[in-house]
Scaffold this motif. Structure first.
Motif, PDB file in Angstrom:
ATOM      1  N   ASP A   8      68.839  66.324  37.342  1.00 46.61           N
ATOM      2  CA  ASP A   8      68.119  66.982  36.263  1.00 46.61           C
ATOM      3  C   ASP A   8      67.653  65.854  35.042  1.00 46.61           C
ATOM      4  O   ASP A   8      67.334  66.293  34.053  1.00 46.61           O
ATOM      5  CB  ASP A   8      69.497  67.740  35.585  1.00 46.61           C
ATOM      6  N   LYS A   9      67.515  65.053  35.635  1.00 45.56           N
ATOM      7  CA  LYS A   9      66.947  63.755  35.042  1.00 45.56           C
ATOM      8  C   LYS A   9      65.463  63.284  35.437  1.00 45.56           C
ATOM      9  O   LYS A   9      65.418  62.194  35.617  1.00 45.56           O
ATOM     10  CB  LYS A   9      67.982  62.756  34.436  1.00 45.56           C
ATOM     11  N   LEU A  10      64.498  64.211  35.232  1.00 48.02           N
ATOM     12  CA  LEU A  10      63.205  63.900  35.770  1.00 48.02           C
ATOM     13  C   LEU A  10      62.783  62.736  35.014  1.00 48.02           C
ATOM     14  O   LEU A  10      62.480  62.983  33.881  1.00 48.02           O
ATOM     15  CB  LEU A  10      62.448  65.135  35.645  1.00 48.02           C
ATOM     16  N   GLU A  11      62.023  61.931  35.733  1.00 44.75           N
ATOM     17  CA  GLU A  11      61.282  60.714  35.132  1.00 44.75           C
ATOM     18  C   GLU A  11      59.992  61.469  34.656  1.00 44.75           C
ATOM     19  O   GLU A  11      59.528  62.566  35.269  1.00 44.75           O
ATOM     20  CB  GLU A  11      61.182  59.715  35.869  1.00 44.75           C
ATOM     21  N   SER A  12      59.124  60.757  33.872  1.00 44.90           N
ATOM     22  CA  SER A  12      57.831  61.336  33.259  1.00 44.90           C
ATOM     23  C   SER A  12      56.892  61.261  34.554  1.00 44.90           C
ATOM     24  O   SER A  12      56.075  62.449  34.716  1.00 44.90           O
ATOM     25  CB  SER A  12      57.225  60.492  32.200  1.00 44.90           C
ATOM     26  N   HIS A  27      55.522  52.492  42.993  1.00 45.84           N
ATOM     27  CA  HIS A  27      55.905  51.209  42.564  1.00 45.84           C
ATOM     28  C   HIS A  27      56.712  51.001  41.458  1.00 45.84           C
ATOM     29  O   HIS A  27      57.544  50.431  41.389  1.00 45.84           O
ATOM     30  CB  HIS A  27      54.304  50.854  41.798  1.00 45.84           C
ATOM     31  N   ASP A  28      56.944  52.389  40.576  1.00 50.82           N
ATOM     32  CA  ASP A  28      57.877  52.302  39.621  1.00 50.82           C
ATOM     33  C   ASP A  28      59.288  52.724  39.695  1.00 50.82           C
ATOM     34  O   ASP A  28      60.069  52.426  38.888  1.00 50.82           O
ATOM     35  CB  ASP A  28      57.397  53.038  38.412  1.00 50.82           C
ATOM     36  N   HIS A  29      59.536  53.534  40.813  1.00 48.14           N
ATOM     37  CA  HIS A  29      60.758  54.227  41.026  1.00 48.14           C
ATOM     38  C   HIS A  29      61.204  54.024  42.584  1.00 48.14           C
ATOM     39  O   HIS A  29      60.255  54.419  43.306  1.00 48.14           O
ATOM     40  CB  HIS A  29      60.781  55.620  40.626  1.00 48.14           C
TER      41      HIS A  29
END
Length: 180
Positions: free
Chosen positions: A106-110, A154-156
């Motif tokens: 439930d903690k979606l990244e942008s 790249h970021d996650h």
């Protein structure tokens, strides 16, 4: 061509495949494959580059085709979009069976929200492209989706996500992106 000069399709295809071959050899890729396998992949890259370049331009606009630019792995090219797909397939192979529970994530990244939004918009985009007889809308969408996925990758971390729920969500998201 649109300038009135005759361009032989076979010559154009061969030129693009030659550029793809040079590109692959300069980067030293595919060396572990047999010559037949390498040639087949290079042919697929070349044909995808040509097809993508043709359809990414709106039908009523002029285009100038540059074979070397069309096979570039960076920028708005068929090989760039193919690379996103190949990367996802590699991730899914390494992950094995993808069927874990991601409903607790439930903690979606942008970037995850951005990718979900792009996936949600796809059916309407296809409908609009069909109504307008404009395949460039789909080609440009594919590039934007690939670009967003590359940034996300790249970021996650996907396979080493912070929780199992995040890992399973990202694997399911990646699988959907590859399908589109």
């Amino acid at each position: 061509s649109r300038e009135g000069t005759v361009v032989d399709a076979d010559d154009l295809i061969e030129e693009v495949i030659t550029e793809a071959r040079k590109n692959v050899e300069e980067r030293g890729e595919l060396t572990e494959l047999s010559k037949a396998e390498r040639d087949e992949i290079i042919r697929k890259i070349g044909l995808a580059a040509l097809k993508f370049f043709i359809i990414k331009v709106q039908p009523k606009k002029r285009m100038v085709f540059n074979p070397a630019e069309s096979v570039d792995m960076q920028g708005q090219t068929g090989p760039y979009v193919q690379n996103a797909f190949v990367r996802i397939q590699s991730i899914l192979r390494k992950a094995g069976e993808v069927n874990g529970d991601y409903t607790t994530y439930d903690k979606l990244e942008s970037l995850e929200k951005d990718l979900l939004g792009k996936l949600y918009a796809y059916p309407a985009l296809v409908k609009n492209a069909a109504e307008n007889l404009d395949p460039s809308e789909i080609a440009n969408y594919s590039y934007e989706l690939a670009k967003s996925f590359h940034k996300f990758y790249h970021d996650h971390s996907i396979l080493k996500a912070e929780t199992e729920a995040a890992k399973h969500f990202r694997l399911a998201l990646s699988k959907l992106i590859a399908q589109v």
